[in-house]
Enzyme design. Sequence first.
Site, PDB file in Angstrom:
ATOM      1  N   THR A 175      -5.614  17.809   5.085  1.00 57.04           N
ATOM      2  CA  THR A 175      -6.166  17.282   6.336  1.00 57.04           C
ATOM      3  C   THR A 175      -6.162  18.363   7.426  1.00 57.04           C
ATOM      4  OG1 THR A 175      -3.980  16.521   6.998  1.00 57.04           O
ATOM      5  CG2 THR A 175      -5.356  14.935   5.826  1.00 57.04           C
TER       6      THR A 175
ATOM      7  N   ASP B   7     -12.922  -8.522  -1.716  1.00 54.92           N
ATOM      8  CA  ASP B   7     -14.291  -8.866  -1.290  1.00 54.92           C
ATOM      9  C   ASP B   7     -15.286  -7.718  -1.477  1.00 54.92           C
ATOM     10  OD1 ASP B   7     -12.454  -7.937   0.861  1.00 54.92           O
ATOM     11  OD2 ASP B   7     -14.345  -7.691   1.943  1.00 54.92           O
TER      12      ASP B   7
ATOM     13  N   SER C 214      -5.928  -9.588  -0.346  1.00 51.92           N
ATOM     14  CA  SER C 214      -6.613  -9.431   0.930  1.00 51.92           C
ATOM     15  C   SER C 214      -8.118  -9.623   0.720  1.00 51.92           C
ATOM     16  CB  SER C 214      -6.307  -8.046   1.496  1.00 51.92           C
ATOM     17  OG  SER C 214      -7.108  -7.815   2.617  1.00 51.92           O
TER      18      SER C 214
ATOM     19  N   LYS D 262      -8.851  -5.568  -0.647  1.00 56.81           N
ATOM     20  CA  LYS D 262     -10.298  -5.330  -0.743  1.00 56.81           C
ATOM     21  C   LYS D 262     -10.966  -6.028  -1.935  1.00 56.81           C
ATOM     22  CE  LYS D 262     -10.732  -1.411   2.254  1.00 56.81           C
ATOM     23  NZ  LYS D 262     -11.490  -0.245   2.587  1.00 56.81           N
TER      24      LYS D 262
ATOM     25  N   GLY E 112      -3.719   7.790   8.161  1.00 53.74           N
ATOM     26  CA  GLY E 112      -4.673   7.109   9.018  1.00 53.74           C
ATOM     27  C   GLY E 112      -4.774   5.651   8.618  1.00 53.74           C
ATOM     28  N   HIS E 113      -4.199   4.796   9.446  1.00 59.35           N
ATOM     29  CA  HIS E 113      -4.285   3.359   9.175  1.00 59.35           C
ATOM     30  C   HIS E 113      -5.253   2.757  10.161  1.00 59.35           C
ATOM     31  CE1 HIS E 113      -0.906   3.361   6.623  1.00 59.35           C
ATOM     32  NE2 HIS E 113       0.036   3.315   7.528  1.00 59.35           N
TER      33      HIS E 113
ATOM     34  N   GLN F 154       0.481   8.208   3.067  1.00 59.36           N
ATOM     35  CA  GLN F 154      -0.118   8.759   1.841  1.00 59.36           C
ATOM     36  C   GLN F 154       0.200   7.784   0.699  1.00 59.36           C
ATOM     37  OE1 GLN F 154       1.873  11.277   3.854  1.00 59.36           O
ATOM     38  NE2 GLN F 154      -0.013  11.074   4.985  1.00 59.36           N
TER      39      GLN F 154
ATOM     40  N   ASN G 244      -1.210  13.129   9.262  1.00 61.07           N
ATOM     41  CA  ASN G 244      -2.208  13.195   8.188  1.00 61.07           C
ATOM     42  C   ASN G 244      -2.580  11.785   7.724  1.00 61.07           C
ATOM     43  OD1 ASN G 244       0.439  13.004   7.274  1.00 61.07           O
ATOM     44  ND2 ASN G 244       0.115  14.153   5.399  1.00 61.07           N
TER      45      ASN G 244
ATOM     46  N   ARG H 109     -13.967  11.915   6.465  1.00 65.42           N
ATOM     47  CA  ARG H 109     -14.519  12.435   5.208  1.00 65.42           C
ATOM     48  C   ARG H 109     -14.902  11.270   4.304  1.00 65.42           C
ATOM     49  NH1 ARG H 109     -10.027  16.586   2.943  1.00 65.42           N
ATOM     50  NH2 ARG H 109      -8.593  15.041   3.760  1.00 65.42           N
TER      51      ARG H 109
ATOM     52  N   ASP I  65      -4.951   5.188   1.294  1.00 63.76           N
ATOM     53  CA  ASP I  65      -6.036   4.368   1.843  1.00 63.76           C
ATOM     54  C   ASP I  65      -6.201   3.046   1.101  1.00 63.76           C
ATOM     55  OD1 ASP I  65      -6.663   6.565   3.607  1.00 63.76           O
ATOM     56  OD2 ASP I  65      -7.525   7.544   1.857  1.00 63.76           O
ATOM     57  N   GLU I  66      -5.103   2.513   0.573  1.00 63.01           N
ATOM     58  CA  GLU I  66      -5.176   1.240  -0.152  1.00 63.01           C
ATOM     59  C   GLU I  66      -5.257   0.061   0.813  1.00 63.01           C
ATOM     60  OE1 GLU I  66      -2.742   3.474  -0.651  1.00 63.01           O
ATOM     61  OE2 GLU I  66      -2.838   4.111  -2.736  1.00 63.01           O
ATOM     62  N   GLY I  67      -5.047   0.302   2.086  1.00 65.35           N
ATOM     63  CA  GLY I  67      -5.076  -0.810   3.049  1.00 65.35           C
ATOM     64  C   GLY I  67      -3.673  -1.214   3.479  1.00 65.35           C
ATOM     65  N   LYS I  68      -2.769  -0.246   3.492  1.00 63.82           N
ATOM     66  CA  LYS I  68      -1.380  -0.510   3.909  1.00 63.82           C
ATOM     67  C   LYS I  68      -1.306  -1.016   5.336  1.00 63.82           C
ATOM     68  CE  LYS I  68       0.226   3.624   3.217  1.00 63.82           C
ATOM     69  NZ  LYS I  68      -0.626   4.400   2.334  1.00 63.82           N
TER      70      LYS I  68
HETATM   71  P1  IMP Z   1      -1.985  17.163   3.609  1.00 60.68           P
HETATM   72  O1  IMP Z   1      -1.107  15.958   3.580  1.00 60.68           O
HETATM   73  O2  IMP Z   1      -2.794  17.302   4.868  1.00 60.68           O
HETATM   74  O3  IMP Z   1      -1.262  18.432   3.259  1.00 60.68           O
HETATM   75  O4  IMP Z   1      -3.096  16.991   2.439  1.00 60.68           O
HETATM   76  C1  IMP Z   1      -2.725  17.006   1.059  1.00 60.68           C
HETATM   77  C2  IMP Z   1      -3.552  15.991   0.285  1.00 60.68           C
HETATM   78  O5  IMP Z   1      -3.188  14.674   0.663  1.00 60.68           O
HETATM   79  C3  IMP Z   1      -5.062  16.087   0.533  1.00 60.68           C
HETATM   80  O6  IMP Z   1      -5.733  15.778  -0.683  1.00 60.68           O
HETATM   81  C4  IMP Z   1      -5.322  14.997   1.549  1.00 60.68           C
HETATM   82  O7  IMP Z   1      -6.653  14.537   1.489  1.00 60.68           O
HETATM   83  C5  IMP Z   1      -4.339  13.946   1.078  1.00 60.68           C
HETATM   84  N1  IMP Z   1      -3.919  13.029   2.149  1.00 60.68           N
HETATM   85  C6  IMP Z   1      -3.084  13.284   3.172  1.00 60.68           C
HETATM   86  N2  IMP Z   1      -2.904  12.189   3.930  1.00 60.68           N
HETATM   87  C7  IMP Z   1      -3.646  11.213   3.377  1.00 60.68           C
HETATM   88  C8  IMP Z   1      -3.847   9.827   3.692  1.00 60.68           C
HETATM   89  O8  IMP Z   1      -3.294   9.265   4.633  1.00 60.68           O
HETATM   90  N3  IMP Z   1      -4.689   9.146   2.852  1.00 60.68           N
HETATM   91  C9  IMP Z   1      -5.267   9.734   1.778  1.00 60.68           C
HETATM   92  N4  IMP Z   1      -5.086  10.999   1.442  1.00 60.68           N
HETATM   93  C10 IMP Z   1      -4.285  11.744   2.231  1.00 60.68           C
END
Ligand code: IMP
Length: 437
Positions: free
Chosen positions: A129, A335, A415, A333, A39-40, A223, A37, A305, A12-15
């Site tokens: 996730t 700002d 950014s 981020k 999310g951008h 990730q 898993n 979450r 979630d660094e802002g990729k």
């Molecule tokens: P999994 O990838 O669903 O097996 O989750 C394993 C760990 O990676 C958990 O702590 C998730 O919250 C974290 N995680 C998985 N995908 C992301 C992502 O895109 N951003 C941040 N954390 C992630």
Amino acid sequence: MIIVIIGAQWGDEGKGKIVDLLADSFDIVARYQGGHNAGHSVYVGEKAFVLRLLPSGIIHEDTTCVLSNGMVIDPKAFFEEIDQIREKGISITPERLKVSSRAHLIMPYHRALDHTSEERLGNEKIGTTLRGIGPAYEDKAGRRGIRVADALSPEVLKLRIERNLEEANRIIVLYGQPPLRADEIFSEIAPLVERLRPFVSETSHFLAEAKKQNKKILLEGAQATLLDVDHGTYPYVTSSNPTAGGASVGAGIPPHHISGVLGIVRTYATRVGEGPFPTEMLEREEDMANLIRQRGNEYGSVTKRPRRCGWFDAVATRYAAELNGFDSIALTKLDVLDALDEIKVCVGYQINGERVDTFPAVAQDLIAIEPIYATLEGWKSETVGITKLEDLPAKAREYVEFLSGSIGVEIGLISTGPERDQTIILPDSVMESWFKS
Ligand code: IMP
């Protein structure tokens, strides 16, 4: 030119924004690990796109996108995402979206097993996730996974589902859940695989040909480094290798064809799910955590979450730079910190009063870390939308220089907001050359 782009922290660094920016100057964007898993969020004018499986390049209609062999793909999530993006006016065709025949499929029983696995771990659960990612990679390593190419043959798909479900159901029933039915799974998955067929391709060959034609290729990690199954905060990690080496295996690209590695670093840290987080703002700093969460909108793009928030960790980020060989860093981020009087940066670790210079391998040691902080003065003025380094307040520039010095890598991009044009690209940086050439 082939560039790998990787988050340096816990994700979630802002990729999304940076891939989106670079995609304009690249021909191909390929993902090499993970699944939905990720999310951008990408903001383009009035439109917000949330991408989970598809590379962020999908929004650029001249860019070809690839889901490579290292990924695990839930066919239902794949088409849900495609349909959502198409609804926003983006054309997605098999010519511009290619799915590896060697990628593995996430099946409904993987999702069920993700739940039972977390339940079994109890207090030591990972906080996954729950998308079935881990169990799908377990099947891959256990040599019983169902790859896209296997599933294209309905008889094979049916047999593999029946065989795998027998074992999966034993665990599912053990945890008090009703067993899943092979015929129902087959009827759900088979039509989706048929719909997938035109997108299926030999993606590593496609990428090798593109390289021969001097196309520019971006390999997009999902990730992040500290969630890497080998190098992250094990066992609180994802089940794949987001780090730069994983890009070579996961996309089927020879390592020496990779020309550069770009690290995405945020001005502070966050983490979702469980696991050690040395610089986490705990109860004492709850107000600060809430401020950052609210200003930085630190809620999961997919799971919603609330993310745990913490100070920038230079030790962990240096570790990420060393592992991935970052050539340049995009700092995101800035700002979000505009409102702060003082900003802390973790510059060292102590465990039981002793200085530790390397990133510990064991979760117990990571939990025991007492961070050593440097405190920098905040700039207390707005940086939102600034596009030139010289227009930043002096204290903000000092903060950026301090981070770059403590990581030991250039910061080539800053950014200053979620929009494409809210960006500073530093002249004469390695980063600038990637945008140009
Ligand atoms: P999994 O990838 O669903 O097996 O989750 C394993 C760990 O990676 C958990 O702590 C998730 O919250 C974290 N995680 C998985 N995908 C992301 C992502 O895109 N951003 C941040 N954390 C992630």
